[in-house]
Design an enzyme around this catalytic site. Structure first.
Site, PDB file in Angstrom:
ATOM      1  N   PHE A  99      -7.967  18.852 -25.030  1.00 14.15           N
ATOM      2  CA  PHE A  99      -8.602  17.562 -25.277  1.00 14.15           C
ATOM      3  C   PHE A  99      -9.974  17.583 -24.582  1.00 14.15           C
ATOM      4  O   PHE A  99     -10.197  18.381 -23.677  1.00 14.15           O
ATOM      5  CB  PHE A  99      -7.719  16.428 -24.749  1.00 14.15           C
ATOM      6  CG  PHE A  99      -8.355  15.090 -24.958  1.00 14.15           C
ATOM      7  CD1 PHE A  99      -8.581  14.622 -26.239  1.00 14.15           C
ATOM      8  CD2 PHE A  99      -8.761  14.313 -23.889  1.00 14.15           C
ATOM      9  CE1 PHE A  99      -9.209  13.401 -26.445  1.00 14.15           C
ATOM     10  CE2 PHE A  99      -9.384  13.092 -24.090  1.00 14.15           C
ATOM     11  CZ  PHE A  99      -9.602  12.634 -25.365  1.00 14.15           C
ATOM     12  N   ASP A 100     -10.884  16.690 -24.987  1.00 13.05           N
ATOM     13  CA  ASP A 100     -12.264  16.798 -24.476  1.00 13.05           C
ATOM     14  C   ASP A 100     -12.366  16.699 -22.951  1.00 13.05           C
ATOM     15  O   ASP A 100     -13.075  17.471 -22.324  1.00 13.05           O
ATOM     16  CB  ASP A 100     -13.222  15.827 -25.197  1.00 13.05           C
ATOM     17  CG  ASP A 100     -12.875  14.351 -25.066  1.00 13.05           C
ATOM     18  OD1 ASP A 100     -11.866  14.023 -24.428  1.00 13.05           O
ATOM     19  OD2 ASP A 100     -13.629  13.520 -25.613  1.00 13.05           O
ATOM     20  N   ASP A 136       0.443  19.026 -21.373  1.00 10.58           N
ATOM     21  CA  ASP A 136      -0.390  17.828 -21.433  1.00 10.58           C
ATOM     22  C   ASP A 136       0.438  16.852 -22.259  1.00 10.58           C
ATOM     23  O   ASP A 136       0.501  16.946 -23.486  1.00 10.58           O
ATOM     24  CB  ASP A 136      -1.734  18.143 -22.089  1.00 10.58           C
ATOM     25  CG  ASP A 136      -2.605  16.898 -22.218  1.00 10.58           C
ATOM     26  OD1 ASP A 136      -2.054  15.776 -22.202  1.00 10.58           O
ATOM     27  OD2 ASP A 136      -3.835  17.040 -22.355  1.00 10.58           O
ATOM     28  N   ALA A 144       0.519  13.564 -22.875  1.00 12.70           N
ATOM     29  CA  ALA A 144       0.046  12.220 -23.248  1.00 12.70           C
ATOM     30  C   ALA A 144       0.893  11.608 -24.371  1.00 12.70           C
ATOM     31  O   ALA A 144       1.229  10.434 -24.339  1.00 12.70           O
ATOM     32  CB  ALA A 144      -1.418  12.282 -23.668  1.00 12.70           C
ATOM     33  N   TYR A 150       0.842  -1.210   0.000  1.00 13.26           N
ATOM     34  CA  TYR A 150       0.000   0.000   0.000  1.00 13.26           C
ATOM     35  C   TYR A 150       0.874   1.254   0.000  1.00 13.26           C
ATOM     36  O   TYR A 150       0.606   2.229  -0.700  1.00 13.26           O
ATOM     37  CB  TYR A 150      -0.893  -0.018   1.247  1.00 13.26           C
ATOM     38  CG  TYR A 150      -1.909   1.084   1.295  1.00 13.26           C
ATOM     39  CD1 TYR A 150      -3.218   0.867   0.875  1.00 13.26           C
ATOM     40  CD2 TYR A 150      -1.573   2.363   1.763  1.00 13.26           C
ATOM     41  CE1 TYR A 150      -4.159   1.871   0.913  1.00 13.26           C
ATOM     42  CE2 TYR A 150      -2.512   3.376   1.801  1.00 13.26           C
ATOM     43  CZ  TYR A 150      -3.809   3.126   1.378  1.00 13.26           C
ATOM     44  OH  TYR A 150      -4.736   4.132   1.413  1.00 13.26           O
ATOM     45  N   LYS A 164      -0.995   6.371 -23.262  1.00 12.08           N
ATOM     46  CA  LYS A 164      -0.502   6.632 -24.625  1.00 12.08           C
ATOM     47  C   LYS A 164       1.009   6.366 -24.625  1.00 12.08           C
ATOM     48  O   LYS A 164       1.430   5.224 -24.719  1.00 12.08           O
ATOM     49  CB  LYS A 164      -0.817   8.082 -25.037  1.00 12.08           C
ATOM     50  CG  LYS A 164      -2.269   8.326 -25.399  1.00 12.08           C
ATOM     51  CD  LYS A 164      -3.134   8.540 -24.220  1.00 12.08           C
ATOM     52  CE  LYS A 164      -4.490   9.103 -24.563  1.00 12.08           C
ATOM     53  NZ  LYS A 164      -5.339   9.195 -23.359  1.00 12.08           N
ATOM     54  N   HIS A 206     -20.695  12.698 -26.392  1.00 13.13           N
ATOM     55  CA  HIS A 206     -20.309  11.750 -27.450  1.00 13.13           C
ATOM     56  C   HIS A 206     -20.134  10.334 -26.928  1.00 13.13           C
ATOM     57  O   HIS A 206     -20.279   9.378 -27.662  1.00 13.13           O
ATOM     58  CB  HIS A 206     -19.039  12.215 -28.159  1.00 13.13           C
ATOM     59  CG  HIS A 206     -17.923  12.613 -27.254  1.00 13.13           C
ATOM     60  ND1 HIS A 206     -17.988  13.734 -26.448  1.00 13.13           N
ATOM     61  CD2 HIS A 206     -16.721  12.047 -26.995  1.00 13.13           C
ATOM     62  CE1 HIS A 206     -16.864  13.832 -25.764  1.00 13.13           C
ATOM     63  NE2 HIS A 206     -16.087  12.827 -26.058  1.00 13.13           N
TER      64      HIS A 206
HETATM   65  N1  F0G Z   1      -4.987  14.624 -22.747  1.00 16.86           N
HETATM   66  C1  F0G Z   1      -4.951  14.193 -24.018  1.00 16.86           C
HETATM   67  C2  F0G Z   1      -4.201  14.962 -25.048  1.00 16.86           C
HETATM   68  C3  F0G Z   1      -5.623  13.018 -24.359  1.00 16.86           C
HETATM   69  O1  F0G Z   1      -5.602  12.616 -25.625  1.00 16.86           O
HETATM   70  C4  F0G Z   1      -6.320  12.300 -23.354  1.00 16.86           C
HETATM   71  C5  F0G Z   1      -7.036  11.072 -23.671  1.00 16.86           C
HETATM   72  C6  F0G Z   1      -6.314  12.793 -22.047  1.00 16.86           C
HETATM   73  C7  F0G Z   1      -5.621  13.961 -21.780  1.00 16.86           C
HETATM   74  C8  F0G Z   1      -7.048  12.115 -20.928  1.00 16.86           C
HETATM   75  O2  F0G Z   1      -6.383  10.971 -20.549  1.00 16.86           O
HETATM   76  O3  F0G Z   1      -7.928   9.081 -21.101  1.00 16.86           O
HETATM   77  O4  F0G Z   1      -6.005   8.769 -19.540  1.00 16.86           O
HETATM   78  O5  F0G Z   1      -7.969  10.083 -18.845  1.00 16.86           O
HETATM   79  N2  F0G Z   1      -7.261  10.694 -24.841  1.00 16.86           N
HETATM   80  C9  F0G Z   1      -7.878   9.473 -25.288  1.00 16.86           C
HETATM   81  C10 F0G Z   1      -8.102   9.550 -26.763  1.00 16.86           C
HETATM   82  C11 F0G Z   1      -9.060   9.040 -24.499  1.00 16.86           C
HETATM   83  O6  F0G Z   1      -8.823   8.681 -27.285  1.00 16.86           O
HETATM   84  O7  F0G Z   1      -7.555  10.423 -27.429  1.00 16.86           O
HETATM   85  P1  F0G Z   1      -7.126   9.649 -19.980  1.00 16.86           P
END
Ligand code: F0G
Length: 450
Positions: A124-125, A215, A217, A72, A258, A441
């Site tokens: 990102f969304d 960001d 990713a 833990y 990613k 979506h």
């Molecule tokens: N930032 C970016 C640029 C992303 O593409 C994503 C996720 C996130 C943050 C959020 O990360 O999914 O680990 O919570 N992108 C995926 C996509 C879901 O399909 O592009 P997460």
């Protein structure tokens, strides 16, 4: 003739896939309300919905999994993860989270006030939704070339630096808790950000005393593009380029699903010790103790290995080469694709492929459905359905999972899209039947317009 890239691995474990009959696909899509997020994955032949958490792990990652420490607190696997993130980013404070959006939520909950303004090259969304949910206003500042699907500019993911300065003058630095750079710029067709642009943004940020956050990713893919395209970086180790990029920032949020080559995981890395403590307290409240943050020890162990593997230049050459090959072949078939192809995905311009479907009838969603019906291929709309009013283009993203599909799989996708193009006048528009808000979506239902 070879595809133009060299394989950096071979297959050891296989996962069967099957193609349903067309009539079955029609029935599944109807049951799913014409939303491919609602399909069962067994009903999909080739899944290009996302490159997030869908990659294949290496033998070294699987070995690390078995060797992991599930304590833990103070787990050895956390220390391996922590050291890896510190050495890649050069940032002293690291918090693991179960995925990227958890890091977003904790960061924004710890930094935003009602009325805060958050600039980003493009949100990102989930980032946009988190800023909105916590009372802030997300502002996208892409460069103008980002909106031109034909411009062959090398770094269409860049931020509009003049626009950033204007935004700071308009609102005042005090209302801007952080400036974000998304590398690569997923919503802007996965385009990379140049080091020169990151440096310019960081100078503006510093001049106004505003933290710069990445960001991150897809930072490794971004750094590979810098190596390929930006003067002065050719031939440098990607790790070194990454150190320079992170060196410009005050912190980063990362979805490690990613470029962490993990099936789950994320983190936040910060230079500011006081902010780290605030975020850590919130992490313990919602994710778990600060040495696991919602992950199992084995996830952390796999990420410690995956984060390093993703910086390997031969892996990245294959990855980016495969995506480029798909984009080039689709273009040669007359499919309108956003150019140049991004790091993780090819984006098809649905508005141009289906010119008879007006934007109000969601051409991207119509194309996603047509592609599933034609070839059992799952893609995702990045247009008016995902982005609502903020949508500037009606794109369909073909995201390539890491180390999963071979050229034959992608050749199938090309054939399926070509068949859709040949009969494009038969594709009908879609109408939103159910779903609202910035995350609609994922759950929406649609009706065909007939
Ligand atoms: N930032 C970016 C640029 C992303 O593409 C994503 C996720 C996130 C943050 C959020 O990360 O999914 O680990 O919570 N992108 C995926 C996509 C879901 O399909 O592009 P997460």
């Amino acid at each position: 003739m070879g595809p133009g890239w060299r394989r950096a691995y071979k297959t050891k474990v296989v996962e069967p896939i099957r193609l349903l009959e067309r009539a079955e696909r029609e029935q599944r899509l109807l049951q799913a309300g014409y939303n491919v997020f609602r399909l069962d994955s067994e009903d999909i032949y080739i899944d290009l919905l996302t490159d997030s958490g869908t990659g294949a792990m290496s033998q070294a990652q699987w070995a690390a999994l078995m060797d992991a420490d599930e304590a833990y607190a103070g787990s050895r696997s956390f220390r391996a993860f922590h050291e890896t993130v510190q050495s890649i980013t050069g940032m002293p404070h690291v918090l693991p989270t179960h995925q990227g959006r958890a890091a977003e939520h904790i960061y924004f909950a710890s930094t935003l006030d009602r009325g805060s303004v958050v600039p980003n090259n493009t949100h990102f969304d989930t980032t946009r939704a988190n800023v909105l949910a916590l009372g802030g206003r997300p502002v996208d500042l892409p460069v103008s070339e980002a909106l031109d699907p034909d411009s062959a500019a090398s770094f269409k993911g860049d931020m509009d630096v003049d626009g950033l300065e204007r935004l700071i003058r308009t609102h005042g630095a005090a209302r801007i808790p952080a400036i974000f750079l998304t590398v690569t710029n997923n919503t802007a067709a996965g385009q990379p950000v140049s080091m020169a642009n990151a440096r310019a943004v960081s100078e503006v940020a510093r001049a106004h005393g505003i933290p710069l956050m990445l960001d991150a990713a897809r930072y490794a893919e971004n750094c590979f593009f810098v190596r390929e395209r930006e003067e002065g970086y050719g031939g440098l180790p990607v790790t070194e380029i990454a150190r320079e990029l992170f060196g410009l920032a005050d912190g980063c949020l990362m979805s490690a699903k990613k470029d962490g080559l993990g099936n789950i995981g994320g983190f936040m890395a910060l230079r500011d010790g006081a902010l780290f403590q605030r975020c850590r307290d919130r992490l313990i409240l919602v994710e778990g103790f600060s040495t696991y943050g919602g992950l199992a020890g084995r996830d952390l162990a796999a990420l410690a290995v995956g984060l390093r593997e993703a910086l390997d230049a031969s892996y990245l050459a294959e990855r980016v080469g495969q995506v480029r090959w798909l984009g080039t072949r689709l273009k040669a078939e007359g499919i309108p694709v956003y150019w140049p192809p991004g790091g993780h995905a090819v984006y098809v311009d649905a508005a141009r492929l289906l010119p008879h479907i007006p934007v109000g009838q969601l051409p991207g969603q119509a194309l996603v459905c047509a592609l599933y019906l034609e070839g059992g291929v799952r893609a995702v709309e990045v247009g008016s359905v995902m982005l609502g009013e903020a949508a500037q283009m009606e794109l369909v993203r073909l995201a390539i999972p890491r180390r999963v599909y071979a050229q034959e799989h992608l050749a199938w996708v090309i054939d399926a899209l070509s068949r859709v193009r040949e009969r494009s006048d038969e594709v009908v528009g879609m109408r939103l039947a159910e779903g609202e808000g910035p995350l609609r979506h994922f759950v929406a239902r649609f009706d065909p317009v007939i």
